[in-house]
Design a protein around this motif. Structure first.
Motif, short mmCIF file in Angstrom:
data_model
loop_
_atom_site.label_atom_id
_atom_site.label_comp_id
_atom_site.label_asym_id
_atom_site.label_seq_id
_atom_site.Cartn_x
_atom_site.Cartn_y
_atom_site.Cartn_z
N ALA A 3 -38.10 17.01 -15.21
CA ALA A 3 -37.79 15.63 -14.83
C ALA A 3 -38.64 15.18 -13.65
N SER A 37 -41.57 12.23 -13.51
CA SER A 37 -41.55 11.19 -12.49
C SER A 37 -42.88 11.10 -11.76
N ALA A 43 -37.40 11.17 -17.73
CA ALA A 43 -36.96 12.00 -16.60
C ALA A 43 -35.44 12.13 -16.58
#
Length: 402
Positions: A79, A83, A167
């Motif tokens: 995740a 990002s 994410a």
């Protein structure tokens, strides 16, 4: 039962994010960030190369620290790496982000497989893995629809929303995995190599043969769209129809196909069937260019796609049984990391190899690719028997001392 439901739910959730990312990321990096297609290709190639190696080490970490905690950590790391794409503004930053993303993805795959092996009885692993594959395809299809909305809008904010969704899907999947039971870590034994899988030559050969079989992966996303548009009279929308046929077939039939795999013998037989089916599908794709009729070309291509997806499902079922069945207890993470590296390598080399082979070689290129599938499928059986002999030989001195 509750633990397997949570494993399946985690797979479904993360696959939705993956589907949205897959269909929109390349256009985001080229149209919005301003990278060239060659730069995007370079970043992805380097990223999956690094990830294929890191997956083995991270799988070994799952063995030593426990697959549940490792999978949760790597899910959160995935995740975070997704990002990071939000802040990419140069080719150097993109390559670094792609490497980090691929490492977490490959490691997460190995840890999840080790967790599955620890929670599911050996007799049910292949069938349950097929259920996960069906869930994954359903999730990717759903995510692809979300990504398609971003493509239709075409703004920077729409693309960034896709990355946020991806994410968040991995965060949610990690939270679900926290609820499954823990699998005890396997401590290292004195005198044992830290990454034993690298010395297991039969298993390494099987991982290589599996990687060759996985070269079908870029067909629907890259090779067939280019082939249809440049070499056949078939309509362009046929690409979408073939992709829907592939995805829906896996969702509906993958579990049924996997039920026929009950051990290493049947897994080897399925691999041989898969090689033959993929070979026949390549032959049909090659002759699709010989008809000037749009409908005739379309029918040939659809027939080839039908054979391809049956071969894909047979190959998957056989490979899961082999990957789990030949991995020693306590080493599932590193063994799944090596076997799973075939996916990363196919993603890395497949587009370059197949576009050169088929778009330059034409019909002959399809025959060569089909021949590779046929040969790899035929060699998996002997390689499995070799692996079984090495394990029997290793167990003999232990039994003699009992």
């Amino acid at each position: 039962m509750e633990s397997t439901k949570r494993l399946a739910l985690a797979q479904l959730i993360s696959s939705v994010g993956d589907g949205a990312y897959y269909v929109s990321s390349a256009l985001y990096f080229t149209l919005i960030v301003g990278l060239s297609p060659a730069q995007v290709g370079l970043g992805l190639t380097v990223g999956w190369a690094v990830g294929s190696v890191a997956g083995i080490a991270l799988g070994q970490l799952a063995d030593r620290r426990g697959p549940k905690g490792t999978a949760v950590f790597l899910g959160l790391g995935t995740a975070a790496s997704v990002s990071a794409f939000l802040f990419v503004g140069s080719v150097v930053a993109f390559v670094i982000a792609a490497c980090v993303y691929a490492c977490f993805q490959c490691g997460l795959g190995a840890a999840r497989q080790a967790l599955l092996a620890g929670l599911v009885d050996p007799a049910g692993r292949t069938t349950f893995r097929a259920r996960l594959q069906a869930m994954s395809n359903a999730g990717i299809a759903t995510g692809a629809a979300l990504g398609g909305i971003a493509l239709a809008i075409g703004t920077r904010e729409a693309f960034l929303t896709v990355f946020v969704i991806d994410a968040l899907s991995f965060v949610a999947a990690a939270l679900v995995l926290r609820k499954v039971p823990s699998v005890a870590p396997a401590p290292a034994r004195a005198g044992e190599p830290s990454v034993a899988v690298l010395r297991d030559r039969p298993y390494a050969l099987l991982a290589l043969l599996n990687m060759i079989m996985l070269l079908y992966m870029p067909l629907f996303s890259l090779v067939l769209p280019l082939w249809i548009s440049t070499r056949t009279a078939a309509p362009g929308w046929l690409v979408s129809a073939m992709l829907v046929l592939n995805t829906a077939s896996v969702v509906v039939f993958q579990v049924r196909v996997a039920r026929g795999v009950t051990g290493l013998r049947s897994a080897s037989r399925y691999a041989r069937y898969a090689g033959a089916l993929l070979f026949l599908s390549c032959l049909l794709f090659s002759i699709s260019a010989m008809s000037g009729s749009a409908w005739m070309a379309a029918l040939v291509l659809l027939a080839g796609a039908a054979l391809q997806v049956v071969g894909e499902m047979a190959q998957a079922a056989g490979s899961w049984e082999i990957a789990f069945g030949l991995a020693p207890d306590g080493k599932q993470g590193q063994y799944q990391g090596l076997f799973g590296a075939g996916t990363a390598i196919a993603r890395m080399l497949g587009p370059v190899l197949l576009t050169g082979l088929i778009l330059v070689g034409g019909a002959a290129g399809w025959v060569v690719l089909g021949g590779l599938f046929l040969l790899a499928g035929a060699l998996i059986g002997p390689a499995v028997r070799w692996a079984e002999r090495t394990r029997s030989a290793a167990a003999a001195p232990v039994l003699a001392g009992v």
